[in-house]
Each structure stands twice: as structure tokens, then as C-alpha cells.
Design a protein around this motif. Structure first.
Motif, PDB file in Angstrom:
ATOM      1  N   ASN A  78       7.943  -9.675   3.168  1.00  0.00           N
ATOM      2  CA  ASN A  78       7.493  -9.655   4.561  1.00  0.00           C
ATOM      3  C   ASN A  78       7.050  -8.272   5.037  1.00  0.00           C
ATOM      4  OD1 ASN A  78       6.833 -10.662   7.011  1.00  0.00           O
ATOM      5  ND2 ASN A  78       8.927 -10.632   7.815  1.00  0.00           N
ATOM      6  N   GLY A  79       5.783  -8.183   5.481  1.00  0.00           N
ATOM      7  CA  GLY A  79       5.242  -6.946   6.038  1.00  0.00           C
ATOM      8  C   GLY A  79       4.848  -5.917   5.002  1.00  0.00           C
ATOM      9  N   ASN A  80       5.047  -6.243   3.715  1.00  0.00           N
ATOM     10  CA  ASN A  80       4.757  -5.263   2.655  1.00  0.00           C
ATOM     11  C   ASN A  80       3.364  -5.458   2.074  1.00  0.00           C
ATOM     12  OD1 ASN A  80       7.332  -4.407   2.977  1.00  0.00           O
ATOM     13  ND2 ASN A  80       7.877  -4.594   0.813  1.00  0.00           N
ATOM     14  N   TYR A  81       2.945  -4.449   1.300  1.00  0.00           N
ATOM     15  CA  TYR A  81       1.731  -4.597   0.508  1.00  0.00           C
ATOM     16  C   TYR A  81       2.170  -5.226  -0.815  1.00  0.00           C
ATOM     17  CZ  TYR A  81      -2.758  -3.634  -1.589  1.00  0.00           C
ATOM     18  OH  TYR A  81      -3.976  -3.776  -2.192  1.00  0.00           O
ATOM     19  N   THR A  82       1.687  -6.415  -1.123  1.00  0.00           N
ATOM     20  CA  THR A  82       2.087  -7.083  -2.368  1.00  0.00           C
ATOM     21  C   THR A  82       1.304  -6.455  -3.503  1.00  0.00           C
ATOM     22  OG1 THR A  82       0.402  -8.777  -2.372  1.00  0.00           O
ATOM     23  CG2 THR A  82       2.395  -9.255  -1.131  1.00  0.00           C
ATOM     24  N   ASN A  83       1.970  -5.547  -4.163  1.00  0.00           N
ATOM     25  CA  ASN A  83       1.295  -4.699  -5.151  1.00  0.00           C
ATOM     26  C   ASN A  83       1.094  -5.445  -6.472  1.00  0.00           C
ATOM     27  OD1 ASN A  83       0.193  -2.381  -6.147  1.00  0.00           O
ATOM     28  ND2 ASN A  83       2.179  -1.485  -6.709  1.00  0.00           N
ATOM     29  N   GLY A  84       0.310  -6.476  -6.429  1.00  0.00           N
ATOM     30  CA  GLY A  84       0.041  -7.232  -7.663  1.00  0.00           C
ATOM     31  C   GLY A  84       1.070  -8.307  -7.933  1.00  0.00           C
ATOM     32  N   ALA A  85       1.440  -9.040  -6.908  1.00  0.00           N
ATOM     33  CA  ALA A  85       2.380 -10.140  -7.099  1.00  0.00           C
ATOM     34  C   ALA A  85       1.711 -11.241  -7.917  1.00  0.00           C
ATOM     35  CB  ALA A  85       2.821 -10.695  -5.752  1.00  0.00           C
TER      36      ALA A  85
END
Lengths: 285, 804
Positions: free
Chosen positions: A192-199
Motif C-alpha cells: 500500500n502506497g509503495n512503488y512496486t519495484n517489479g512485483a
């Protein structure tokens, strides 16, 4: 939660490594026929489809009976779109129709003959705002499985609100995730609220003709921002399709849709964004 | 009925907690004081009628182990006593000459002529029956405990019997043997989870040297945490649970570890298909101080490095157990026991890793205030935790941990007042800590943020007292009461839910703030009437409250299921049970038979909503659906304990139902462990001194299950439409297991004793359904069919046991 579930499956595999399966004859009672609704309205400008079918006995072994001759419409309160049955049981909007974020849409169905005790059915769904997809990347793991596996990774700035997503994967414009059990859905509990760094949003089997990638193939990821009830519907349906076992499965239970009067299925409105990656060539071993 | 609650409106500060703890401690000091004054009177050991006391400890002659449940019987007075959990017995008699009999299953009965004028301490050593062959079998001296003991709905298993039963993969397991007794059922194929009288598996209180074992399973439930080489005694109470214990609705499984050989150094062990184990025990000071160390480890993974695949080579899959015990006799009146257990399961492959385990420890001090007043103080620690995760270096990498801890103390007194009354009383207190789950991203590349469920804390106290009153030589009455208090204590976050179970508000309570209390008054009543020399009628009633529950929605469960406490939202589960039984021995106690009928009524029974989310859910309480339930049944057992042929046949008819407004449209449905018919046959035959063979056959109705009665196509997939909850049943279950054991030749002077055991699980290769799933044809997805998964075909296993 999706990650946890995939782990359970892996653990389960380890437990049942010596287990065997075989067909078994089971006598089941017959249940009454109900209306089955399957359709959506998205932010894309296109002809949106609502499919109407009837439920059948479990061992019916033929395509589901189709429901024809119904009056189907979708309304936002201000705009109303009437759907046309262009082939049996398939009802379409005009190609110029698109959904707007923040709007709540109501699906109204009037059947020519009662099914499941009713002729009138309706469902509502609110269209969630778009989450822009930054980019998509592909990572090949040659040592995962015999022919290797592609990991499809996704880069998104996740908004601080509570959100639910569905990811659809296309290879050269062909939808790979064409059935419900292949859809990857997730909540944002861990992101939540994060940058999904290559999920990771998908794994593609290089050994499969359908999923395997050659140099220059395009892999498109479509992100749907969906509602919580549709998210639960997909997860619950997937759990039922996965089959049950005494370790992880609760009692089997009906999947709760959003159509009234006891009909099965779902009408959903959602927003869509897309991004793609082009497959690189693989080094020869 | 016996439950009311009061809320502390004013938030309490840490100071209040200290005050509370002080109050609690002073309460115990008062109790101790009262007891010591009262025991100084009792300490004189004089009765009004001028009676004297015969007391002492009963040991196994071969290794000095204290024996639990030995019958001490006086022929002249036709009265007797039973040695307690610490091997102590006490009996009031008029001075005179008597013939005493000490008898215990598996041991040679001892008769002793005594002349008693004053209090007499007599420690007894019973010798184990090594082999029935070639020895004079004395008929008529077998114990009639089955008929006479003022206890019902209780089963005791000695390790010798347990060892004779054929086992899955040769891994002998106490819980799996208990599952062959009436009223006890495995929760699923091969599982050590068990259901007692149709109850849930979380309604069983499992104690190892008094410490609670929160998850008694290894390897996803296929083995239990109890290493039989370290276990001395196993007692299961299915009803009529002693007033000293409570907090569970279905059963108490009391497992006691060996104290360690006080006579000589020795080791025992085995090399098996799945695991090997080694136990070392020895006196440190002969007949006074002894220790036991027992270790077990599976080694399937030791062969993994031989695998071709690199990823398989890196995998891990094992569990271990470690049991430690130290016993010390300080003097005639004081003994001390230290027990420890640690066990862990580890599973790891390239995608995921998981580990879970229990750690327990207890310190116990036995003190004789007098020959009539036995006291035990226990300080207990118990911990269960698991961790789950994926390897580092990925955006999805994470680690998830969960833990539960208990700290407790108990004071137990046994007061052998007279030949008519035996009083038991005491107090317990426990502090629970729950850390339901924390998930963290792992490594710098992980995009996963920390997700933490709030910790919860609770206190659980009890006071109890019971009297075993021999009204007449034929009629014994047992009555007692247990007063339990359960309190939620801060820090804690408490959610309130609306009618649709949606969280609407939350309250955060400060540390030490007791924000909710439940109390429960639990009466117990039981009688035993000796209808004749060989038969008796027994009956019992009990009320019980359970303040903890397991968030487990599947039948077998997993190590990831977490315990959660009662809160203002979740009322304690309550149960009333009545049972009545007829007990009869035949052929001079050669055969023991019993029939018991029971009825149980449950209130505040917990079930879960359809598609409940039980893991990492802060609003877990919103997934619960509360209702009522009832179960009833009849249990029959015919058992033969001695002779060349031993074993038992048990048949149980039992039903269990639930009625919960939001489940199954409020209609009654079969409880998850409702299994109407169950038949178990266990036989062992000694062919010679060296060769014996065993066979078991089990039959049970399938568990209730929900099957589809229709289908719908949504998203190109066929979605099942289900029947009412648990309206169908799994196919009937039956299985035969066989085993043969061959002992090494005994030679004079040879200290090494070896034994080969060959076992075959599922001898006639029945494909018992473990799971039934509905799926579609790969080519034509419109064709749907049912498939069953079965776990075990014929499984042979070879084990070598040794003893030095």
C-alpha cells in the motif's frame, strides 16, 4: 495474500508428493436452474459484453444452456445503454461506450420467461479510478522447470487508498489469461502506497506453446482496478476450482456474486491500463 | 448459565497491574498459609478414629521409574487407593495385620503382608512382565480397575501396548494408538489431529509434563511431537475431566515423560525408515538423582544431497524432537523435576521455506506436608511459533512469523483425609501472549511493507476443589467445582463490528489495562456404583468453558493455524456433558468390557463464514459465526490385556450437529467431525518369546462434506453450485495394518537387546479418499468429473530397536 496461497500450494505439493489421484463415481442430487450472469463495463471505448446463461446439473457435460431474448441495459443514472443480443446469449453495447471512473453502474435484465423463480434481475458496480502502469519487464529463469520460466514483473506507484487489482496477460494481442482460474488478483496489503519495484504478476512457461516466448514477442500486462466484492468473487471461485483438501480448504461454499434474486455470477465495472515488454532472445545453453 | 461478565470501565494503569499481581500473589500466600496451618494438623497424621496411614511411592523395579495409577488394595477392608501422577499413594487404616495387593497392567502383581501400628512408609518396586511365555501365569490376580476405579470416559495407555500396534512408516505414535479407542477419531487420513466425541481438535488440552502443547503435530500432522521412548504414561479424559484441569470442552490428553533411570546407565534407540532416535538415561546419584535425554530426527533430507537436481539438493525437509528430564529426590518429603521439550520442523526449497515448533519447560516440586497431604507446585513455560517466507532478492520476498507463549503456575494438593474422603484442591494462573502474525519484506529489493497484526495478552486463573467420597464400600461419589476467570489485558487493540461483521471502530487499550473479564463456575459430579464383584455403573456430569480457540477452518489443519482468545466479541465456548456407563469384567478380569452413553450440549460454538480469511487478518473476529451444537453417542469396548492374545475391539456410534444462524441458512448441519460409525480391532499374538505379530483393522463412516449439485459458467470456468453444508459424506474409510517383530536371542550376560520390526500400513491397498475434488476434462472442459486423492498405498517399513 496471493503469495501466501502460492506457498501453501508448494507446501501441499511436498506433502502429497506420494499421493495419487483417480476418478471416482459420486452420485449427486440435481439442483434447480438459475440465471448466470457474466459481464463487465470498462474504461475502454468498445462494445462491452454481458453473457446470460442458465445453470445446469453438475454432470451436465455440455456447454451451459444459453438465455436468449432478454432485455439488457446498463445505466449510470444519467446515461443508459441498451444492449443488443447479436449472437445467442451474448448481449453487447454500442462500440462507442466507455465507463467513467467514480460512476456507479446498474445492470438491468428482464427475461422473457422466469428462471430460478424470477424474470427481473439487477446488479450494481462502481468503477474505480485508474492506476497508471509505469512499465513491465521480463526475467527469464532457465533453471526453473525443464524449459525455464519467464517472470513478468510490474512497476506501479501504488496509491495510498485500499485497492484491489486483477492482472491480465496478453502475448501478441492474444489473451493468455482467458479463464477465471488464470487471473492473478491481489490486494495492496503488502504494497500500500509503495512503488512496486517489479512485483511478479505472472509466470510464463517457456515449454508451453501458448505461453512460450520467441525473440520479439510482445507481452502486454493489463491492470484492472477492481472492487473488493469482485476481488473476493474471483478469489473464492478460484479456491473452489482448485479443489479441496483437508489441510487448507474450508468447507466448500457457494461463490457470492452481485446479482440479486439468487442469480449466479457477476457484473463488474473496472478501469484498465496497459503496458508491454518485448521478449529478448535467449542465450543458447 | 454459569457465565456472566463484568467490564472494567476505568482503564487500569501499569500500577494497577502491579497491584493486581500483588493481590494475586498475596492470595496464593494466604492459601499456602491456610494450608500449612491446616497441614500441621494433618501433619500429625492422626485420625479421629485412631487410624494410621500407609503411604509411599511405587516404582518400576527395573529402572526406578515412578508408576502412575497403580492400584493399592487391602483384601481385609476391601478398600484401596491409586498412585497419583507422581507415583505417590496414601491409605488410612486401623492398626492391625493386612494383606496388601499392588497391581498394574504389564507388571507382576505384588502381595504383601503388613503389620501396621503407626504410620508406615512403604515404597514398592514392581517388576515388569518380560514375557508371558514360559512363566507361571497367575490367574485371578488381574486388576479389576476397569470396574472399580471411580473414573469413566478415561483411557490409559501404557507404552508397551502402544509399541505393539502397527504404525505408519514404523513410526510408533501415541496419538495414533489413542485414535483406535472408542470416541477418538483421526481428523484425516494419517493425521495425529484428533476429535473426541465429535468435538473439534482445538477442544483437546494436550499437556506434556503439565506444559500445554499448542500444536502436537510434525510434518503437516503425520507424526505427533511425542517421542514414545521418552514417554512414560498417556492418559486421555474424554469426559469427567478432573477439576484440576479445564479450559477445553472435549478432552484432556495428559502425557508424562519418563523421569530417567535411577538404577543404572542405559540407552535405547531405534533406526527406522523415517527417523532414528536415541535415549540416554542414567542415575547421577543412585536412587536419588537421574536424567533422561531423548532425541529424534527424521532423515529423509539426508539423501537429498545425492539428488541430481541442484535445487533438490538445496532443499531441506526434516523435524527433530529433544526431550530432557532431570529428577531429584531431595529427601523423603521433597522431590523436584525439571522437564524440557523442544521440537522443530524445517521445510525449505528454492521457492519457499517454513518452520514451526514447540518449546516447553516445567519445574515441579513435590512436597509431602504429611503422609496425608501431598503438594505439587509447577512453574510452566510453553511456546509455539512458526515462520514462513520466500528467498531474498525478489520484489515479493517476505518473511512471516507468528508466536504464542504461555507462562503459568499451578498449586495442587491431594489430601488423603480418611479412608472415606480424598480431597484435591488447588489454584492455577496463566499469562498468555499472542503474536498472531508479522509479515516483513526481505532484502533490499523487496517492495513489501511491514504488516503486523496487533499482539494480544490474556490472563487465565482458576481455583478448584474436589472430593472423592466413598459413601459405602459399593458407592463412591466424586464432586467438585472449578472457578475459572479469563481476562483480556492491554496493550491491545479491540475492534467492534456492525451487524454485517464489518469493523466500525477500534479501541486501543494501554498496557496493564484489563478491559474484559469472563468468569465460569464449573461443577463436576460423578458416581461409581459397584453392582457386583465384577460389574459397576458409573455416571458423570460436567460443565466446561473454553476461552481460546484455533482459527482452523479445514479438517486436518496446518501449522499456520493460530490460537485466538475470547474477547468482548467472542464469548467463551461452553459445554455441558452427561455420561453414564456400564463396566463389566469377565473370566476373572481376563476381559474388560464397557458401554458408555453420552450427551453434550454446546453453546457459543465457533464456526467460520463461507470463504473465511483466517490468515493475517486483523479482523479475524469478523470471520467467526457463533451458534450452538449438540452431540451424543454410545461407545463400547472389549479389551483383553493379558495372555498370548491381547488387544481390543471398540465400536462407537456418535453424532454431532451445529446450528448457527448465518451458516447453512440457519438450518442444522453435521459438525465437521460427525462420524456415525467407527469400529476398531487391535490384536497382538505372542508366538514365542521372540516372535510376536499384530494386526489392526479400522472402519469409519466418511466425514461430512459439501458437494456440488449444479454448475455455472463464469469467466470461461465452470463454477460449482453447492448442496447444503455437509450434506454429503466422504466414502467409508477402512484399512488394515500388520506388523511382526522379532527379538534377538537372549544370552546370559548379554546386555544388548535388539528387535526387528516389520510393519505394513494399509495391507490390502485400500485407496481411502483423503480429498475429493471436482474437475473438468483437459480436452473438453464441459465434461466434469469427481476425482479422489489418496495418500497411502501399501507402505511397508522396517525398524530396528535396541536397548543397552
Amino acid at each position: 495474500m496471493k503469495y501466501c496461497k502460492s506457498i501453501f500450494l508448494i507446501l501441499l505439493l511436498s506433502v502429497t508428493i506420494y499421493s495419487c489421484t483417480e476418478k471416482i463415481d459420486i452420485k449427486l442430487d440435481e439442483s434447480y436452474a438459475r440465471l448466470v450472469v457474466d459481464g463487465s463495463l470498462t474504461t475502454d471505448t468498445m462494445s462491452h459484453i454481458i453473457k446470460l446463461k442458465s445453470s445446469s446439473s453438475y454432470f451436465y457435460n455440455q456447454p451451459s444452456p444459453i438465455v436468449t431474448g432478454a432485455l439488457v441495459s446498463i445505466t449510470s443514472g444519467t446515461d443508459t445503454y441498451n444492449l443488443k443480443e447479436d449472437s445467442a446469449g451474448i448481449y453487447r453495447t454500442d462500440p462507442s461506450v466507455y465507463g467513467v471512473a467514480g460512476q456507479t453502474y446498474t445492470l438491468n435484465i428482464k427475461l422473457p420467461n422466469p428462471l430460478g423463480g424470477h424474470t427481473d434481475y439487477s446488479a450494481t458496480s462502481t468503477l474505480n479510478p485508474v492506476v497508471p502502469l509505469d512499465s513491465v519487464s521480463l526475467l527469464f529463469h532457465p533453471d526453473w522447470s525443464e524449459h525455464g520460466i519467464w517472470e513478468v514483473k510490474c512497476y506501479v506507484q501504488e496509491p495510498p487508498t485500499i485497492d484491489f487489482y486483477r492482472f491480465m496477460i496478453l502475448k501478441n494481442r492474444t489473451l493468455l489469461t482467458d479463464t477465471l482460474n488464470e487471473w492473478f488478483v491481489t490486494d495492496d496489503k503488502f504494497f500500500n502506497g509503495n512503488y512496486t519495484n517489479g512485483a511478479t504478476v505472472a509466470y510464463l512457461q517457456q515449454g508451453s506453446a501458448k505461453e512460450g516466448l520467441a525473440k520479439g514477442d510482445t507481452v502486454t500486462v493489463e491492470v484492472n482496478s477492481i472492487g473488493k466484492d469482485y476481488y473476493n468473487f474471483i478469489l473464492d471461485a478460484q479456491a473452489e476450482l482448485r479443489g479441496s483438501n483437508p489441510l487448507f480448504s474450508g468447507p466448500s461454499a457457494n461463490v457470492q456474486g452481485n446479482i440479486n434474486n439468487g442469480a449466479i455470477g457477476f457484473f463488474t465495472a473496472y478501469s484498465t491500463t496497459r503496458s508491454f515488454a518485448i521478449a529478448p532472445g535467449l542465450k543458447k545453453k | 448459565m454459569n457465565n456472566w461478565k463484568f467490564n472494567f470501565v476505568v482503564p487500569l494503569s501499569p500500577l494497577d497491574l502491579i497491584l493486581f499481581m500483588r493481590k494475586f500473589i498475596s492470595f496464593f500466600i494466604i492459601i499456602l498459609f491456610l494450608l500449612s496451618t491446616f497441614s500441621s494438623k494433618a501433619g500429625s497424621d492422626e485420625n479421629d478414629q485412631g487410624k494410621v496411614t500407609l503411604s509411599g511411592y511405587v516404582h518400576d523395579q527395573s529402572n526406578g521409574e515412578l508408576l502412575i495409577g497403580v492400584t493399592v488394595y487391602c483384601y481385609e477392608l476391601k478398600t484401596g487407593a491409586v498412585s497419583n501422577m507422581y507415583g505417590f499413594y496414601s491409605l488410612s487404616l486401623l492398626p492391625g495385620k493386612y494383606t496388601m495387593r499392588y497391581s498394574y497392567v504389564g507388571f507382576n502383581t505384588m502381595e504383601k503382608e503388613i503389620r501396621i501400628d503407626n504410620n508406615l512408609t512403604m515404597d514398592i518396586n514392581l517388576s515388569p512382565i518380560e514375557s508371558v511365555l514360559g512363566e507361571v501365569v497367575i490367574i485371578g490376580k488381574r486388576t479389576d480397575e476397569n470396574v472399580r476405579a471411580p473414573e469413566m470416559s478415561m483411557v490409559k495407555m501404557d507404552i508397551k501396548t502402544i509399541r505393539k500396534v502397527p504404525a505408519l512408516l514404523g513410526e510408533i505414535d501415541v496419538i495414533k494408538v489413542l485414535q483406535l479407542l472408542p470416541g477418538v477419531q483421526a481428523t484425516s487420513e494419517g493425521s495425529t489431529g484428533f476429535s473426541v466425541r465429535g468435538g473439534n481438535s482445538d477442544q483437546n488440552l494436550i499437556l506434556l509434563d503439565e506444559a500445554t502443547i499448542h500444536n502436537a503435530s510434525h510434518l503437516m500432522g503425520f507424526f505427533s511431537v511425542f517421542n514414545n521412548d521418552a514417554v512414560k504414561d498417556v492418559t486421555l479424559y474424554k469426559g469427567d475431566i478432573p477439576a484440576a484441569y479445564g479450559g477445553r470442552l472435549s478432552s484432556l490428553l495428559d502425557v508424562r515423560m519418563k523421569d530417567g533411570n535411577t538404577k543404572k546407565f542405559g540407552f535405547t534407540g531405534s533406526i527406522g525408515t523415517v527417523s532414528s532416535k536415541l535415549t540416554i538415561e542414567s542415575p547421577i546419584i543412585k536412587d536419588r538423582t537421574s536424567f533422561l535425554v531423548s532425541a529424534r530426527r527424521t532423515y529423509a533430507d539426508l539423501f537429498l544431497p545425492l539428488a541430481k537436481d541442484e535445487n533438490v539438493r538445496k532443499s531441506k525437509l526434516y523435524f527433530y524432537d529433544l526431550n530432557l528430564k532431570l529428577s531429584h529426590v531431595i529427601n523423603e518429603n521433597n522431590r523436584i523435576y525439571l522437564s524440557g521439550y523442544a521440537g522443530h520442523d524445517t521445510f525449505k526449497n528454492e521457492f519457499a521455506s517454513m518452520g514451526f515448533g514447540n518449546q516447553t519447560g516445567s519445574v515441579r516440586w513435590n512436597h509431602l506436608f504429611s503422609k496425608k497431604l501431598f503438594f505439587n507446585l509447577s512453574l510452566i513455560y510453553s511456546n509455539y511459533n512458526y515462520e514462513l517466507g520466500t528467498p531474498e532478492g525478489d520484489a515479493n520476498s517476505f518473511k512471516w512469523t507468528s508466536q504464542m507463549r504461555d507462562y503459568s503456575a499451578r498449586f495442587d494438593f491431594s489430601y488423603y483425609i480418611s479412608d472415606k474422603h480424598m480431597l484435591r484442591f488447588g489454584a492455577t494462573t496463566m499469562y498468555h501472549e499472542f503474536f498472531p502474525g508479522t509479515a516483513n519484506g526481505l532484502g533490499s529489493e523487496s517492495a513489501i511493507t511491514e504488516f503486523k497484526l496487533p499482539a494480544e495478552y490474556a490472563l487465565e486463573h482458576s481455583l478448584y476443589g474436589s472430593d472423592e467420597f466413598k459413601l459405602t464400600p459399593k458407592f463412591t461419589l466424586k464432586y467438585g467445582i472449578r472457578f475459572a476467570v479469563f481476562q483480556n489485558i492491554g496493550p491491545g487493540t479491540y475492534y467492534t463490528f456492525d451487524q454485517n461483521y464489518i469493523p466500525v471502530d477500534s479501541t486501543v487499550y494501554r498496557k496493564g489495562n484489563i478491559f474484559n473479564s469472563y468468569t465460569s463456575l464449573e461443577p463436576r459430579l460423578a458416581f461409581t456404583f459397584l453392582a457386583s464383584e465384577v460389574s459397576s455403573i458409573k455416571g458423570s456430569y460436567s460443565h466446561a468453558a473454553q476461552f481460546l480457540a484455533l482459527a482452523q477452518n479445514s479438517t486436518a489443519g496446518t501449522p499456520l493455524d493460530i490460537w485466538f482468545p475470547a474477547t468482548p466479541n467472542v464469548k467463551p465456548q461452553l459445554c455441558d456433558q452427561v455420561s453414564i456407563g456400564y463396566f463389566r469384567n469377565f473370566k476373572k478380569n481376563m476381559y474388560e468390557a464397557s458401554v458408555e452413553v453420552y450427551y453434550k450440549n454446546f453453546r457459543n460454538v465457533i464456526d467460520f463464514r463461507d470463504h473465511a480469511q483466517l490468515l493475517l487478518n486483523p479482523y479475524l473476529e469478523g470471520e467467526l459465526r457463533i451458534g450452538k451444537g449438540y452431540s451424543y453417542g454410545i461407545e463400547t469396548l472389549l479389551r483383553k490385556n493379558e495372555g498370548l492374545l491381547t488387544g481390543w475391539i471398540s465400536y462407537t456410534y456418535s453424532r454431532s450437529f451445529r446450528i448457527i444462524p448465518e451458516i447453512n441458512e440457519g438450518n442444522k448441519y453435521n459438525a465437521p467431525y460427525d462420524k456415525p460409525h467407527s469400529l476398531n480391532i487391535v490384536v497382538n499374538y505372542d508366538f514365542s518369546k521372540r516372535v510376536s505379530a499384530s494386526a489392526t483393522w479400522v472402519y469409519a463412516t466418511g466425514l461430512p462434506v459439501t458437494f456440488p449439485t449444479g454448475r455455472a459458467t463464469v469467466g470461461n470456468a465452470i463454477i460449482p453450485i453447492y448442496s447444503n453444508r455437509n450434506a454429503y459424506r466422504m466414502p467409508e474409510y477402512h484399512r488394515m495394518d500388520l506388523s511382526v517383530s522379532l527379538k534377538g536371542r537372549d544370552k546370559p550376560g548379554r546386555k544388548w537387546h535388539g528387535e526387528w520390526n516389520l510393519s505394513v500400513y494399509n495391507a490390502y491397498n485400500r485407496h481411502n479418499a483423503w480429498a475429493i475434488s471436482f474437475t473438468h476434462d483437459a480436452v473438453d472442459p464441459n465434461i466434469t468429473y469427481a476425482k479422489k486423492t489418496y495418500l497411502f498405498a501399501v507402505i511397508p517399513a522396517l525398524t530396528y530397536n535396541f536397548k543397552f
